[in-house]
Design an enzyme around this catalytic site. Sequence first.
Site, PDB file in Angstrom:
ATOM      1  N   GLU A 165       0.809  -1.231   0.000  1.00 35.11           N
ATOM      2  CA  GLU A 165       0.000   0.000   0.000  1.00 35.11           C
ATOM      3  C   GLU A 165       0.836   1.272   0.000  1.00 35.11           C
ATOM      4  O   GLU A 165       0.643   2.157   0.846  1.00 35.11           O
ATOM      5  CB  GLU A 165      -0.981  -0.009   1.178  1.00 35.11           C
ATOM      6  CG  GLU A 165      -2.011  -1.113   1.061  1.00 35.11           C
ATOM      7  CD  GLU A 165      -3.256  -0.921   1.910  1.00 35.11           C
ATOM      8  OE1 GLU A 165      -3.298   0.037   2.696  1.00 35.11           O
ATOM      9  OE2 GLU A 165      -4.194  -1.723   1.761  1.00 35.11           O
ATOM     10  N   GLU A 373      -5.371  -8.543   0.192  1.00 28.39           N
ATOM     11  CA  GLU A 373      -6.143  -8.180   1.384  1.00 28.39           C
ATOM     12  C   GLU A 373      -7.575  -7.916   0.979  1.00 28.39           C
ATOM     13  O   GLU A 373      -7.830  -7.313  -0.074  1.00 28.39           O
ATOM     14  CB  GLU A 373      -5.588  -6.925   2.080  1.00 28.39           C
ATOM     15  CG  GLU A 373      -4.304  -7.147   2.832  1.00 28.39           C
ATOM     16  CD  GLU A 373      -3.813  -5.920   3.585  1.00 28.39           C
ATOM     17  OE1 GLU A 373      -4.646  -5.147   4.099  1.00 28.39           O
ATOM     18  OE2 GLU A 373      -2.583  -5.738   3.644  1.00 28.39           O
TER      19      GLU A 373
HETATM   20  C1  BG6 Z   1      -4.516  -2.178   4.922  1.00 32.43           C
HETATM   21  C2  BG6 Z   1      -3.184  -2.569   5.471  1.00 32.43           C
HETATM   22  O1  BG6 Z   1      -4.557  -0.790   4.884  1.00 32.43           O
HETATM   23  O2  BG6 Z   1      -5.667  -2.505   5.593  1.00 32.43           O
HETATM   24  C3  BG6 Z   1      -3.216  -3.417   6.713  1.00 32.43           C
HETATM   25  O3  BG6 Z   1      -2.323  -3.116   4.517  1.00 32.43           O
HETATM   26  C4  BG6 Z   1      -4.406  -3.013   7.561  1.00 32.43           C
HETATM   27  O4  BG6 Z   1      -1.992  -3.258   7.368  1.00 32.43           O
HETATM   28  C5  BG6 Z   1      -5.678  -3.288   6.771  1.00 32.43           C
HETATM   29  O5  BG6 Z   1      -4.455  -3.609   8.816  1.00 32.43           O
HETATM   30  C6  BG6 Z   1      -6.948  -2.971   7.509  1.00 32.43           C
HETATM   31  O6  BG6 Z   1      -6.917  -1.647   7.979  1.00 32.43           O
HETATM   32  P1  BG6 Z   1      -7.132  -1.307   9.512  1.00 32.43           P
HETATM   33  O7  BG6 Z   1      -6.927   0.170   9.596  1.00 32.43           O
HETATM   34  O8  BG6 Z   1      -8.518  -1.706   9.827  1.00 32.43           O
HETATM   35  O9  BG6 Z   1      -6.131  -2.080  10.267  1.00 32.43           O
END
Ligand code: BG6
Length: 479
Positions: A165, A373
Site C-alpha cells: 500500500e 487483502e
Molecule cells: C490495509 C493494510 O490498509 O488494511 C493493513 O495493509 C491493515 O496493514 C488493513 O491492517 C486494515 O486496515 P485497519 O486500519 O482496519 O487495520
Amino acid sequence: MHYQTLAPFPPGFLWGASTSAYQVEGAWNEDGKGPSVIDRAQFAPELSDFTVTSDHYHRFAGDIALFAELGLKTYRFSIAWSRLYPDGDGELNPQGVAFYQRLIDEIRRHGIEPLVTLYHFDLPWALQLQGGWSNPRTIAAFERFARTAFELFGDRVNFWLTINEQNMMILKGDVIGTLPPGTPDPQKTLYQQNHHMMLAQARAMIACHELLPSAKIGPAPNISCVYPASSRPEDVIAANNYSSIRNWLYLDLACHGRYNALAWRFMAEKGYLPSITAQDLDLLAQGRPDFIAFNYYASTTVAADAPRENAAAQRAREIEDQQLPGMDSAVYIGADNPHLEHNQFGWYIDPVGLRVTCREIYERYHLPLIVTENGLGAFDKLTAGNKIHDDDRIRYLSDHIRQLQLAITDGVALFGYCPWSAIDLVSTHQGISKRYGFVYVNRDEHDLKDLARHRKKSFFWYQRLIKANGQRLETDIEY
Ligand code: BG6
C-alpha cells in the site's frame, strides 16, 4: 453481464490469508530487532500499542499449524526490515535471519507457499532519522535489504511483494503512522518520497529477476474502483481524477515505468512535482512486475463538489480513516454511496466493486492478479465454549468470493485470494478490538490475558470453501 454458467476457480488457485510483521509478531525489541517508524509513532492511548500484538514471534509454530489445518495454500506475511537490519542499512542481525529461516521452513513443512511482502509500513527508525524516504539513500538501503532477503530465502520463496500500500502511505500516511507529524510541506514531500519508493521498487524487481530467475515479484497497492456520485459529467471527471491520483499513478509507474499523465498534471498544478532525472526514468522502465497484487476493502465514491455546509464534515472524514477519499476541492470530493451498507467501523461493503476493480486493473495492465487483502473488521465476541460467531464475516467473504468467480468468468486472470487476516492482529490505528482473523487471539487492548488461539466460525467455513476450491459459497455451517 449475466452468465449461464460460471468458470470455476482454476486448479492450483492460491487460497490464502495475510498478516504483516508489525501487526502480528510483537517482540518489537527482542533478539536484536531495531525500532521502526511504527514503534516511534503516537497512536490513541486507549488502544493497544504494537509491542506484543498477537505474539506470533513466539507462537508462530502453533499458528502455522492452525493455518495448515485451515487449508491455506499460501500464507502472506511481511519481513520486518529492522529485524534483519536493525539500523536499516548496517550490520545484518543473525537472530532476525534465524527467525525468518525458521518461519519459512515451518510454512513449507506444512506444504504452504510463502508469499512474502518486503516492506509493510515499518521503515527502520534509523533510516527515518536520516530523512526516511525523502533521502535518496533509503533507495539503496531498500535494494540491499531486498537482495539480502532474496539471497537468504529465495531458495524457498517463489512469490514476492515489494511495498504494501505505497499509495496509502502517500495519501494517508498520517492515519497509518508512517508520516511524522509536523512534516513541512507534507504533500510535496510525500510525492518526492513516492518517487523514491518507486525507484526502490524498480531496483528490487530488477534484483529479484537477476538473482531468482524463476521467482515472481509484484507491487501490492490498495486499489479500489472509484464511482461518480451521479451521472453528472462533472462527477465523472472527479471520479476519473481520483482514480488516477489514488490508483493509476502507482500502477502505471510499477507496470509501465511512466507517470500517469493526469496525476502528473495534478501534481504540477498543486506544486507537488517531484524532482526526477533521466536515469530515474530508465530505471523505472527496466523494473517490470510479473503480476499485480492488490488490497481491496471497498469502492470509493466522489463528486465534483459538495454543498458548502458539508466541507467541515468532509475534512473530518478525510483525516479519520484511510479508506475514505476525503477531498481536494476542484479535483474530487468524497461522497456517500446510498446503495451500499457499512461495517461497524463505517467502511463501505461493496462486493461488486471488487469485480469492477479486477476488471479495471486487468484491462489496463494484462498481468495476472492476486488479491492480497480483503476482509471485515468487526468487534468479535468470545462466547461460551470459546466460540466466536462471526457470521457477518462469512457473509462478507462469501459475497466477495462470488464476485471473484464472476471476474474470472469475465476473463480476468486471477491466481489467488488472501483475505485479511489469517489471525487476529492489531489494526493500523483502531486497536485489537477491530478484528479480522479466522483465528481469535484472546486479549484486549491493554489486558494481554492468555493470548490463547480459538477457531472462529469463519475458520470452518473457509476451510470447507478451500477444500471445494471455491465451490462451497453457502454461508451456513455447523459450529
Ligand atoms: C490495509 C493494510 O490498509 O488494511 C493493513 O495493509 C491493515 O496493514 C488493513 O491492517 C486494515 O486496515 P485497519 O486500519 O482496519 O487495520
